[in-house]
Design a protein around this motif. Sequence first.
Motif: not given
Length: 205
Positions: A36, A38, A42-43
Amino acid sequence: MKFILGKKLGMSQVFEEDGKVIPVTVVEVEPNVVVQVRTKEKDGYEAVQVGTGTRKIKNINKPQKGHYKDLGNFETLKEFRITEAGGQELKAGDKFDASVFAVGDKVRVTGMSKGKGFAGVMKRHGFHGMPHSHGHHHVARHAGSIGQRFPQHTLPGMRMAGRMGADQVTTRGLKIVRVDVENGLLAVKGATPGYRGQLLMIQSQ
């Protein structure tokens, strides 16, 4: 920015052309897979989540299977923070191995230090202990006073006996001495945290 996950195999030594001996830690590097990425939008921060190793399918629950998305049955997942100055254009599914590093690269290595169990103040904090004469009896390794009459309680941070080791430790300023891509091995100059078989996070400085 370069980074990879590896397993500590132990220490060895490497001879240079002039005959100089260099103590090294040998690290086994299996293929790393990006699980993933990040993003700050978004995070709230930028990082790359990397998986390595293999686990039995029966030991992976459904949420983990959904997160892995058929990329592999990873034994370990770790995140590497990405700085704006050294970010890499990576996406889920990308694979990389020991070839990301070259001989001479400066790295910092993070791992879990060896656990020492419950240790006294002499081993844990380097206290000198009590005198061995003039009436001292069975207190040679004791800590001594831990406070005074006021404020009638032990102050926070007082160095006392307790569990020692098993902490996350980062060793900086190490150098890559050898890179063996075929066998998946890295030789890092000097000692790294942890016992043999310990997972290590290696990243460029």
